[in-house]
Enzyme design. Structure first.
Site, PDB file in Angstrom:
ATOM      1  CG  ASP A  28      -2.336   0.163   0.889  1.00 56.12           C
ATOM      2  OD1 ASP A  28      -2.644   0.062  -0.308  1.00 56.12           O
ATOM      3  OD2 ASP A  28      -3.130   0.439   1.788  1.00 56.12           O
ATOM      4  CD  GLU A  29       0.571   3.372   3.122  1.00 54.16           C
ATOM      5  OE1 GLU A  29       0.646   4.376   2.384  1.00 54.16           O
ATOM      6  OE2 GLU A  29      -0.523   2.944   3.514  1.00 54.16           O
ATOM      7  CB  VAL A  30       6.556   4.873  -0.471  1.00 51.23           C
ATOM      8  CG1 VAL A  30       7.862   4.847  -1.229  1.00 51.23           C
ATOM      9  CG2 VAL A  30       5.736   6.082  -0.856  1.00 51.23           C
TER      10      VAL A  30
END
Ligand code: HEM
Length: 1050
Positions: free
Chosen positions: A262-264
């Site tokens: 989901d995140e970087v």
């Protein structure tokens, strides 16, 4: 009658805001009003309602609405706090209804409240209220009261968004945050880049045109809801690749879990030909550039930038003071953000993520992953019920002086498993509970947390009203519970109701009854004891005492057992064989004395079927948990950060040495220390390499001296580890106090000896647990005195400077030290002493031991030394001292350090105490995947060394291989030598800089390093894990000067 001050904006007039047109008001009142059958006792509505044609009440004929201020264009897009939303509403005994507010939005809120005072008569003949006469003076606690709706994972037609706006307005929210794009779809049409939506939307037509957006915005303005759009980046952007493949790195790259998430995910940048690195030091500046550019563009258009918390807390970006930071991971992060002076929106996912608890949205094939993820809970399970939503305090943990920076908060509706069909029920009435917290605050006027007992009927009534207005909100309670008896005197205008007999009052009565029974029960017990004392023989008495102890033991066990089960359950038991699990204690002591903690812990995790990385034991009746599971460690350190801490016993054991410093405290006290120390580790301070150079020259001289045989030949093995400890002490005292203790050149420094001895005794005290009182402390206090006497004159010197002189010193940088920086903030000498000693401890041994381990490993691997030197020569040659940026750009150097910290993390075994009844997410139940119950005061031992050496998490995990970092990245929380979460090591950059600089300078000078350890330890290093992990037999190596021949003292 409406007296409104209006001005036009976007074709909208404030007089048309919300109910201002009058028609909408009467519509709501007469067509959507509530017949309160559920709110009164069963079959007693008739008693509650006024009789039809009754004349006993007073009718309202006119509503006077007065707007005292003037709306202007900023009223429609106010910054947080710019708009006065307060209102006054009165209904007098003679039926006068009057509303005054400064702004049109204030009037809107007043009208909303007004409609909620009335019920519809079951005959359909008119409205009445039981709340008059009434005088309400109301204003919001928080300026930003928002809801975030994700329209990219699933798409919502405009009408669903509008309906949500209606519901938000009913609940007095004032912001709607639309998460308009994500990796799954790009549903917004950008006229300049039409391909984005044409290819990125799920389907032609499932997108929002500029007109749709304007329509939604105006709809919001008319209802007091400001709409803003979020274009999430740099993560969450895969959908762009559908239109512009060249713009997105690693779109759908495999293996999926290496590159996605989901995140970087920094691994994606390895595949970006313009970056080719996953190193945060490389990527960070690029993200800074992206953010600077975007924020400049936003400001130019009169908008305020908002970033997610990672931009500040993970990437350490420099952000403008106007930037609002949206927090989601923890309450501590809210405080960390305000601590840096930024405005923040709260919305801890543990309480305000409305999507949680629906289970995984990925599918798992039969086999290992099925087993691993069964029963398929999602990452933020369980479901956040309304009581939990209501219990959340956006200000929790934020110091009073910084609370003004908390603008408010948002509930979040991520749409992986929500779409138009289940939207309303997923959001409402839970968001209403958040709406009340945001409008009224978590505490009432007396400072007490608001009670769910009084909130429940309000919320249930609100839900009924929402349903009548077309919002399919879920029920708050059964109709059975909702029924209550309300006063039914008067008719059209009734008095404020009392609810003496409602269901909840009755429940409280039952509770009080039980309590009284409990008290009665205690008295005869006293009688029994007295009788026993009078009539028993000593033998009987002894038997009785043993029996009583056994009862107490079992009762304590039982009470704990009930709690554990209520909270979650048990995890597997560590293997033990003796009664009271005495063998576990024996093994622990043996492991510590013989430096075999790694083997001891590994034994606890072992089962005949393979390892269990979370186990529990109950030596001498005290339950302990051991874990090397990244999910559990993440929970302790980050996601449930406030549930766990160092605890009071830790403070007691360490208080003489480390006082009330950052290491020994929790919650607010810890936070204050962190605030004080953190600024001293900003990049400018950390990148000043002059101090290291001065001491490295002395170190090299000593190395040459020690490494030369009596006949002047180089290559004599000596213990580089011992020398590195003296080197880092010199550098640390120089950095902290401005003057080095000179331990490299003078081995007899009293302070160095005292510091070592204090640590030795402190370690014994800490490891003796409850028996630590028996440890003699004479030596400890003697050396502590020497240590304090050494530090005190430095503190005197710093305090002799006035605040102005300290400020001037800081500007000139000349002779400015860590101590000066602290003294500029506090003149409390105990605080200064405690923090200084703590940072000295943290900063000295950790770097010395990591450097020692590096030499332990590379001295046995000439190829690594060769490769490291090649990189150094390529970047800086053999003479030039490296700069901070040189060090960051030397990838192999960084990999050598990472690999050392993977196999030898400085803090290999650590412990936290449960500060309240709580849970750990994994290890319970038959599958080992269920939560574990953790009652308050349970210690949790966690081991990074075991986790980072787990063969199932890291391939070929026991081999020292810096090369692995060229193609491999640990998953989040599987590699944490510096810890993680809010208590992550403050000195991380300082440490990597110091260690990198030292390695480069030494490798420039010496071309060969040869180990003499094999004959000493046979390749099995002794892992001496006292306060930090160090090589137990030293690190004996030979260094060869690059010029060959005799060692020269260059
Ligand atoms: C290889 C070097 C280092 C490693 C592996 C390391 C590791 C750690 C770890 C694991 C913690 C968490 C301890 C806990 O909460 O139980 C920590 C905390 C800390 N470290 Fe480091 N550290 C290193 C170097 C340094 C240096 C050089 C400094 C300062 C000059 C430093 C300052 C601190 C401070 C102040 C804390 C306390 C943070 C807090 O509780 O908020 N560390 N470190």
């Amino acid at each position: 009658m409406v007296e409104a001050q209006t001005e036009q904006f976007l074709g909208v007039q404030s007089s048309s805001i919300g109910y201002g047109s009058g028609g909408a008001l009467s519509n709501t009142l007469f067509k959507s009003s509530l017949i309160p059958w559920k709110l009164v006792a069963r079959h007693e509505l008739a008693k509650f309602e006024p009789a039809v044609n009754s004349n006993s009440g007073v009718s309202i004929k006119v509503i006077t609405i007065i707007q005292t201020g003037k709306d202007n264009s900023t009223s429609y897009k106010p910054l947080d706090g710019e708009l006065d939303e307060s209102y006054n509403l009165t209904i007098s005994t003679n039926g006068d209804a009057r509303i005054t507010a400064v702004s049109a939005v204030g009037i809107l809120h007043a009208l909303e409240t007004f409609t909620q005072l009335f019920y519809l008569h079951s005959s359909g003949n008119g409205l009445y209220t039981n709340m008059a006469p009434v005088a309400i003076s109301d204003a919001p606690k928080f300026a930003h009261r928002g809801m975030n709706l994700d329209v990219a994972r699933n798409w919502y037609p405009v009408q669903d968004i509008k309906r949500t706006i209606d519901a938000l307005a009913m609940n007095k929210f004032n912001r709607m945050h639309i998460h308009i794009t994500d990796s799954q779809s790009w549903p917004i049409e950008i006229p300049a880049l039409p391909e984005l939506a044409a290819k990125g939307a799920y389907q032609t037509g499932l997108s929002y045109s500029p007109k749709d957006i304007q329509d939604i915005q105006i709809y919001g303005i008319l209802r007091g809801i400001e709409i803003f759009l979020e274009f999430d980046m740099p993560g969450h952007t895969t959908a762009i690749s559908l239109a512009y493949p060249n713009l997105i790195a690693a779109a759908n790259a495999h293996p999926w879990d290496t590159y996605c998430g989901d995140e970087v995910n920094t691994n994606t940048y390895l595949l970006d030909p313009t970056v080719k690195s996953s190193d945060k030091a490389v990527i960070g500046p690029l993200i800074q550039k992206l953010v600077d550019r975007n924020h400049a563009a936003l400001r130019k258009n009169g908008l305020t930038p908002i970033v997610w918390e990672e931009m500040l807390l993970v990437w350490n970006l420099t952000l403008g003071s106007d930037v609002i930071v949206q927090a989601w991971q923890s309450d501590e992060n809210v405080a960390l953000i305000t601590g840096q002076g930024h405005k923040v929106l709260a919305g801890n996912y543990n309480s305000w993520y409305l999507d949680c608890g629906k289970g995984q949205w990925l599918d798992f094939d039969n086999g290992a992953s099925f087993k691993q993820f069964y029963p398929f809970n999602d990452y933020c399970s369980p479901f956040k019920n309304w009581r939990l939503v209501y219990a959340y305090d956006p200000l929790a943990g934020v110091p009073a002086a910084e609370q003004h920076l908390v603008l408010g908060g948002e509930v979040h509706m991520w749409s992986e498993q929500t779409d138009p069909v289940n939207l309303d029920g997923a959001v409402w009435p839970r968001a209403s509970a958040a709406g009340e917290v945001l409008w009224s605050g978590r505490q009432d006027a007396s400072g007490q947390n608001r009670s769910q007992i009084t909130a429940s009927p309000r919320l249930a009534e609100m839900r009924e009203r929402m349903v009548l207005r077309g919002i399919q909100a879920g029920p708050v309670q059964m109709a059975f519970q909702a029924h209550r008896v309300v006063s039914s005197q008067n008719l059209k205008l009734l008095r404020t109701p009392q609810f003496p007999n409602d269901a909840r009052s009755r429940l409280e009565d039952v509770g009080a009854c039980n309590l009284r029974h409990g008290r009665k029960f205690i008295r005869p017990m006293g009688g029994i004891v007295e009788t026993v004392l009078e009539h028993s023989s000593p033998l009987n008495l002894a038997v009785a005492i043993v029996a009583v102890l056994a009862i107490i033991w079992n009762t304590t066990w039982l009470a704990e057992e009930i709690k554990v089960r209520r909270l979650g359950g048990h995890t597997r038991r560590a293997q033990t064989y003796l009664p009271f699990q005495l063998d576990l204690i024996g093994r622990a002591i043996h492991g510590t004395i013989n430096h075999r903690n790694l083997q001891t812990w590994t034994h606890w995790f072992s089962t005949p079927k393979g390892p269990n990385y979370t186990v529990e034991a109950r030596p001498l009746g005290r339950r302990l948990i051991f874990t090397a599971d990244p999910e559990n460690i993440k929970t302790i350190l980050a996601t449930q950060f406030t549930d766990y801490g160092k605890g009071k016993p830790f403070h007691e054991e360490w208080k003489h040495f480390l006082g009330d410093s950052i290491f020994t405290t929790d919650l607010d006290q810890w936070h204050d220390s962190r605030q004080l120390i953190r600024p001293q580790f900003i990049k400018d301070r950390v990148s000043d390499l002059g101090i290291f150079e001065e001491h490295i020259q002395i170190l090299m001289k000593q190395m040459v001296k020690e490494g030369t045989t009596s006949d002047g030949k180089q290559g004599k093995p000596f213990d580089i580890s011992e020398m590195l400890f003296r080197y880092t002490l010199d550098a640390a005292t120089h950095f902290l106090l401005g003057r080095s203790v000179g331990n490299l050149e003078n081995h007899e420094v009293a302070f160095a000896e005292a510091f070592g001895e204090v640590q030795k005794w402190q370690n014994i005290i800490a490891r003796s647990g409850p028996m630590n009182k028996l440890v003699p402390r004479k030596q400890f206090f003697k050396h502590l005195k020497t240590l304090n006497e050494f530090v005190e004159p430095f503190i005197d010197e710093a305090l002799a400077l006035s605040p102005e002189e300290l400020a001037t010193k800081s500007k000139s940088d000349e002779g400015y030290t860590f101590l000066h920086a602290l003294a500029a903030f506090t003149r409390d000498r105990k605080v200064l002493r405690d923090q200084l000693v703590a940072v000295l401890l943290a900063g000295r041994d950790t770097t010395a031991s990591t450097l020692s381990w590096t030499f332990y490993e590379i001295s046995q691997r000439p190829k690594i030394v060769e490769k490291l030197r090649e990189e150094i020569i390529q970047h800086v040659g053999l003479e030039r001292a490296p700069t901070y940026n040189d060090l960051k750009n030397m990838k192999y150097l960084q990999n050598v350090m990472h690999e050392t910290l993977r196999l030898y993390p400085s803090v290999p075994f650590n412990v936290r105490l449960a500060l309240k009844d709580t849970t750990l997410p994994r290890g319970g139940g038959p599958s080992g995947l269920d939560p574990i119950g953790i009652p308050k005061d349970t210690p949790i031992g966690y081991s990074t060394i075991i986790m980072q050496r787990r063969p199932d998490l890291t391939p070929d995990s026991l081999t020292f291989s810096p090369e692995r970092w060229e193609t491999w990245q640990p998953k989040p929380w599987q590699y944490i030598p510096f810890n993680g979460g809010p208590r992550i090591c403050i000195g991380q950059q300082f440490a990597l800089t110091e260690m990198g600089y030292t390695l480069v300078r030494l490798m420039q000078r010496f071309e060969r390093v040869e180990s003499d350890m094999l004959r000493r330890d046979g390749g099995n290093p002794t892992l001496k894990a006292e306060i930090v992990l160090q090589p137990g037999d030293g690190v004996f190596v030979s260094f060869y000067d690059r010029k060959g021949g005799e060692m020269s003292e260059k």
